[in-house]
Design a protein around this motif. Structure first.
Motif, PDB file in Angstrom:
ATOM      1  N   ARG A 153       3.175   7.003  20.711  1.00 39.02           N
ATOM      2  CA  ARG A 153       2.287   6.920  19.539  1.00 39.02           C
ATOM      3  C   ARG A 153       2.164   5.476  19.082  1.00 39.02           C
ATOM      4  O   ARG A 153       3.067   4.662  19.282  1.00 39.02           O
ATOM      5  CB  ARG A 153       2.803   7.800  18.408  1.00 39.02           C
ATOM      6  CG  ARG A 153       4.090   7.321  17.769  1.00 39.02           C
ATOM      7  CD  ARG A 153       4.524   8.256  16.641  1.00 39.02           C
ATOM      8  NE  ARG A 153       5.694   7.751  15.940  1.00 39.02           N
ATOM      9  CZ  ARG A 153       5.636   6.944  14.881  1.00 39.02           C
ATOM     10  NH1 ARG A 153       4.465   6.530  14.436  1.00 39.02           N
ATOM     11  NH2 ARG A 153       6.737   6.525  14.290  1.00 39.02           N
ATOM     12  N   THR A 157      -2.595   8.192  25.793  1.00 38.57           N
ATOM     13  CA  THR A 157      -3.794   8.886  26.271  1.00 38.57           C
ATOM     14  C   THR A 157      -4.868   8.980  25.193  1.00 38.57           C
ATOM     15  O   THR A 157      -4.580   8.967  23.994  1.00 38.57           O
ATOM     16  CB  THR A 157      -3.445  10.298  26.760  1.00 38.57           C
ATOM     17  OG1 THR A 157      -2.788  11.012  25.704  1.00 38.57           O
ATOM     18  CG2 THR A 157      -2.510  10.244  27.950  1.00 38.57           C
ATOM     19  N   THR A 181      -1.822  14.016  31.298  1.00 44.30           N
ATOM     20  CA  THR A 181      -1.293  14.784  30.190  1.00 44.30           C
ATOM     21  C   THR A 181      -0.501  13.869  29.264  1.00 44.30           C
ATOM     22  O   THR A 181       0.111  12.897  29.688  1.00 44.30           O
ATOM     23  CB  THR A 181      -0.391  15.917  30.697  1.00 44.30           C
ATOM     24  OG1 THR A 181       0.626  15.356  31.546  1.00 44.30           O
ATOM     25  CG2 THR A 181      -1.192  16.928  31.500  1.00 44.30           C
ATOM     26  N   SER A 182      -0.496  14.203  27.975  1.00 47.45           N
ATOM     27  CA  SER A 182       0.106  13.322  26.978  1.00 47.45           C
ATOM     28  C   SER A 182       1.629  13.416  26.930  1.00 47.45           C
ATOM     29  O   SER A 182       2.282  12.507  26.441  1.00 47.45           O
ATOM     30  CB  SER A 182      -0.464  13.640  25.592  1.00 47.45           C
ATOM     31  OG  SER A 182      -0.212  15.004  25.256  1.00 47.45           O
ATOM     32  N   SER A 192       6.775  11.318  24.257  1.00 57.10           N
ATOM     33  CA  SER A 192       5.766  11.085  23.220  1.00 57.10           C
ATOM     34  C   SER A 192       5.508   9.595  23.115  1.00 57.10           C
ATOM     35  O   SER A 192       6.438   8.787  23.149  1.00 57.10           O
ATOM     36  CB  SER A 192       6.228  11.646  21.871  1.00 57.10           C
ATOM     37  OG  SER A 192       7.318  10.906  21.355  1.00 57.10           O
TER      38      SER A 192
END
Length: 319
Positions: A281, A208, A215-216, A279
Motif C-alpha cells: 500500500r 497493482t 493479483t494483489s 499487502s
C-alpha cells in the motif's frame, strides 16, 4: 512514491517437526530507482536471524529453529521509496545489436546470456518462436524489438494460477498457453538470450491497479534486460508494461532458483502446508525499523516473552 509492504509466510505441519532451517530473500534491494527506508523480520517461534549478501547482491536472511514445533511464521515488513526514472527513448540505434556482441558485454553479462537451469532452448520454445513470428521482431532496433516481444507474450498467454509450480520448466506454460508471472518472465528471458540480449529474473512486489493482470495478494516477477546505451531496464510481460515506480524489486538472478522468497528443510515425517499473504500500500509515513537493527527484533521479542513469563511465575508464587 513511498510504499509499505507486509509479507506473511506460514508453514503448517500435520504433526510436530524436530527442527527447521530456513533461508529467505524478502528484503527489498537498494538500487535500480528505489531506496530502502526500513526493514523488519519477525520469526515465530523466535530464532536468531543471520544475514549475508549472495553473489547477485541480494540480502539473504537465514535461521535455525532447533526444537520441536508444528507451525512456523515469517513476517517481513518493509518501507520502500521509489523514484521517477528517466524516460526511455522511442528507439535506439540499430548498431546496438553489434554492441551487444562485444567482448565487454559478453564477458560482463555471461551469466545472463547463458542457458541452463529453468532457462532452456526446447522444442516447445522453438515452436512458439515459429508460430508467433518472433524472429521477425528482431528486424527493428533492440529496444523496439524487446517492447514488441513484451506485448507478444502478454497476448499469447492467459494469466491463471495453479497451472504451474515454482520449479516448472518453461515447456509447461508453453504447452498450456497459460501460467503466472514467473512463467512469462522465464519465457521472455529465454527469448531475449536467444537474441544475444542479456536478461535476468527479478522477484519482488507490484502495487497493482485496475489495468494489471497480476493479483494483489502475491509476490511478482518480471525481467530486466541490458542494452549498452541504456543499462538495465525492466519489462513486465505479465502486464505488458515497462517496470516503473510501482515495481518493487527484492532479488535478481539467472532464474527463479537464484531468487526464491523462502526455502529450507525440516526434520520429521510431517506433511507441510504453505500459506502466503502479501499487502502493498502507499504510505506517507517514513517509518520502519532501520536496516542495521533488523536482526534484533526476534531476540528482543523472545527476551520480552521470557521476562513476561518470569514475572507471571513470580506473581503466581507470591499468591
Amino acid at each position: 512514491m513511498l510504499f509499505e509492504i507486509r509479507h506473511i509466510t506460514q508453514y503448517h505441519y500435520d504433526e510436530p517437526v524436530r527442527e527447521s532451517v530456513i533461508e529467505v530473500r524478502m528484503q527489498p534491494r537498494k538500487s535500480g530507482g528505489q531506496g530502502l527506508v526500513g526493514f523488519d523480520l519477525e520469526i515465530e517461534p523466535a530464532a536468531q536471524v543471520l544475514s549475508y549478501a549472495d553473489c547477485w547482491g541480494n540480502a539473504v536472511h537465514h535461521f535455525d529453529i532447533p526444537h520441536q514445533h508444528q507451525r512456523l511464521e515469517i513476517i517481513a515488513s518493509s518501507v520502500v521509496e521509489t523514484y521517477s526514472r528517466p524516460s526511455l527513448p522511442d528507439a535506439v540505434a540499430m548498431e546496438e545489436w553489434e554492441a551487444l556482441q562485444s567482448e565487454t558485454v559478453r564477458a560482463d553479462c555471461w551469466d545472463f546470456l547463458s542457458f541452463g537451469g529453468l532457462i532452456e532452448r526446447t522444442e516447445p520454445l522453438a515452436a512458439f518462436i515459429e508460430q508467433r513470428n518472433i524472429a521477425q521482431l528482431k528486424g527493428g532496433d533492440p529496444l523496439t524489438a524487446l517492447r514488441q516481444l513484451n506485448s507478444t507474450l502478454y497476448e499469447a498467454f492467459d494469466y491463471e494460477a495453479g497451472i504451474t509450480t515454482a520449479d516448472s520448466p518453461i515447456d509447461h506454460a508453453l504447452t498450456e498457453g497459460r501460467g503466472v508471472c514467473q512463467d512469462f518472465a522465464h519465457i521472455m528471458i529465454a527469448l531475449a538470450r536467444g537474441w544475444g540480449v542479456p536478461a535476468r529474473y527479478v522477484s519482488g512486489y507490484l502495487f497493482t491497479d485496475s489495468h494489471d493482470r497480476s493479483t494483489s495478494g502475491a509476490t511478482h516477477a518480471w525481467v530486466e534486460v541490458f542494452l549498452p546505451s541504456l543499462g538495465w531496464i525492466g519489462l513486465d510481460p505479465t502486464n505488458d508494461a515497462m517496470a516503473g515506480e510501482r515495481h518493487l524489486a527484492v532479488a535478481i538472478g539467472r532464474d527463479y532458483s537464484d531468487a526464491p522468497t523462502s526455502h529450507g528443510v525440516f526434520k520429521g515425517e510431517a506433511e507441510s502446508r504453505l500459506s502466503v499473504g502479501v499487502s502493498v500500500r502507499k504510505t506517507s509515513e517514513r517509518t520502519g525499523q532501520p536496516e542495521h537493527l533488523r536482526m534484533g527484533a526476534p531476540a528482543l521479542a523472545a527476551a520480552r516473552r521470557r521476562a513476561s513469563n518470569a514475572e507471571r511465575m513470580e506473581r503466581q508464587g507470591q499468591q
